[in-house]
Design a protein around this motif. Structure first.
Motif, PDB file in Angstrom:
ATOM      1  N   PRO A 196       0.824  -1.211   0.000  1.00  0.00           N
ATOM      2  CA  PRO A 196       0.000   0.000   0.000  1.00  0.00           C
ATOM      3  C   PRO A 196       0.861   1.266   0.000  1.00  0.00           C
ATOM      4  O   PRO A 196       1.945   1.300   0.584  1.00  0.00           O
ATOM      5  CB  PRO A 196      -0.815  -0.107   1.289  1.00  0.00           C
ATOM      6  CG  PRO A 196      -0.069  -1.044   2.154  1.00  0.00           C
ATOM      7  CD  PRO A 196       0.734  -1.932   1.264  1.00  0.00           C
ATOM      8  N   VAL A 197       0.355   2.282  -0.689  1.00  0.00           N
ATOM      9  CA  VAL A 197       1.013   3.597  -0.714  1.00  0.00           C
ATOM     10  C   VAL A 197      -0.033   4.650  -0.371  1.00  0.00           C
ATOM     11  O   VAL A 197      -1.231   4.429  -0.524  1.00  0.00           O
ATOM     12  CB  VAL A 197       1.647   3.899  -2.094  1.00  0.00           C
ATOM     13  CG1 VAL A 197       2.781   2.951  -2.377  1.00  0.00           C
ATOM     14  CG2 VAL A 197       0.629   3.862  -3.190  1.00  0.00           C
ATOM     15  N   ARG A 198       0.449   5.797   0.080  1.00  0.00           N
ATOM     16  CA  ARG A 198      -0.447   6.906   0.412  1.00  0.00           C
ATOM     17  C   ARG A 198      -0.468   7.866  -0.764  1.00  0.00           C
ATOM     18  O   ARG A 198       0.569   8.215  -1.311  1.00  0.00           O
ATOM     19  CB  ARG A 198       0.029   7.639   1.657  1.00  0.00           C
ATOM     20  CG  ARG A 198      -0.036   6.800   2.921  1.00  0.00           C
ATOM     21  CD  ARG A 198       0.489   7.573   4.114  1.00  0.00           C
ATOM     22  NE  ARG A 198      -0.302   8.754   4.393  1.00  0.00           N
ATOM     23  CZ  ARG A 198      -1.342   8.789   5.230  1.00  0.00           C
ATOM     24  NH1 ARG A 198      -1.701   7.695   5.845  1.00  0.00           N
ATOM     25  NH2 ARG A 198      -1.999   9.903   5.447  1.00  0.00           N
TER      26      ARG A 198
ATOM     27  N   ARG B 220      -5.195   8.975   1.133  1.00  0.00           N
ATOM     28  CA  ARG B 220      -5.844   7.686   0.937  1.00  0.00           C
ATOM     29  C   ARG B 220      -4.774   6.628   0.717  1.00  0.00           C
ATOM     30  O   ARG B 220      -3.768   6.883   0.081  1.00  0.00           O
ATOM     31  CB  ARG B 220      -6.739   7.793  -0.302  1.00  0.00           C
ATOM     32  CG  ARG B 220      -7.702   6.681  -0.470  1.00  0.00           C
ATOM     33  CD  ARG B 220      -8.643   6.964  -1.623  1.00  0.00           C
ATOM     34  NE  ARG B 220      -8.598   5.809  -2.517  1.00  0.00           N
ATOM     35  CZ  ARG B 220      -9.011   5.790  -3.740  1.00  0.00           C
ATOM     36  NH1 ARG B 220      -9.463   6.883  -4.292  1.00  0.00           N
ATOM     37  NH2 ARG B 220      -8.947   4.700  -4.457  1.00  0.00           N
ATOM     38  N   ARG B 221      -5.005   5.423   1.250  1.00  0.00           N
ATOM     39  CA  ARG B 221      -4.063   4.318   1.056  1.00  0.00           C
ATOM     40  C   ARG B 221      -4.629   3.375   0.006  1.00  0.00           C
ATOM     41  O   ARG B 221      -5.734   2.866   0.141  1.00  0.00           O
ATOM     42  CB  ARG B 221      -3.843   3.570   2.365  1.00  0.00           C
ATOM     43  CG  ARG B 221      -3.081   4.382   3.390  1.00  0.00           C
ATOM     44  CD  ARG B 221      -2.921   3.599   4.680  1.00  0.00           C
ATOM     45  NE  ARG B 221      -2.109   2.408   4.483  1.00  0.00           N
ATOM     46  CZ  ARG B 221      -0.828   2.296   4.831  1.00  0.00           C
ATOM     47  NH1 ARG B 221      -0.231   3.324   5.393  1.00  0.00           N
ATOM     48  NH2 ARG B 221      -0.166   1.184   4.631  1.00  0.00           N
TER      49      ARG B 221
END
Length: 148
Positions: free
Chosen positions: A52-54, A62-63
């Motif tokens: 996951p990235v932001r 949001r992730r």
């Protein structure tokens, strides 16, 4: 190939290697073996795309997965007018969005083709002469005809 006798008195030949080059008792043929936890490129790519990235979308953090973030970035570039990104996005859409429609069209074409093959086979069977066998004085049809 002839069998030869080695100096030790053992026969050497097909499927009988010399005694000194055979596997030794108690020693593995692959001493180091496959290392545990070794990954291949496919598993690395899959794992990398799942991380996951932001990202900030309309002022909100949001992730999302790396894969989804890359697709969103591709969409943004395509909407800004980047021709290469637009081509890639259209190809992805053709591949994944319309898969159900393409499969249904393919199934209909395949079904029509299959039906034509079955019809041709049935016609061939119908055109064959009927084989009649006589068993114990009773005349029987062998069932080679599909007319019923």
């Amino acid at each position: 190939m002839t069998d030869e006798t080695s100096d030790d008195g053992f026969t050497v030949g097909y499927k009988k290697p010399p005694q000194h080059s055979r596997f030794q008792p108690g020693r593995s043929g692959n001493p180091h073996g496959k290392q545990k936890g070794v990954r291949n490129l496919g598993s690395d790519v899959k794992r990398t795309l799942e991380v996951p990235v932001r990202l900030n979308e309309q002022g909100r953090a949001r992730r999302v997965s790396t894969q989804e973030a890359a697709l969103l970035r591709l969409r943004e570039k395509a909407l800004k007018g980047d021709a290469r990104s637009l081509d890639q996005l259209i190809e992805l859409a053709k591949t994944f969005n319309n898969s159900a429609a393409v499969e249904s069209v393919g199934d209909e074409a395949l079904a029509a083709e299959d039906q034509a093959i079955l019809d041709a086979y049935a016609e061939e069977v119908r055109s064959r002469p009927r084989a009649i066998t006589v068993r114990r004085g009773v005349t029987e049809d062998s069932g080679a005809n599909l007319d019923g």
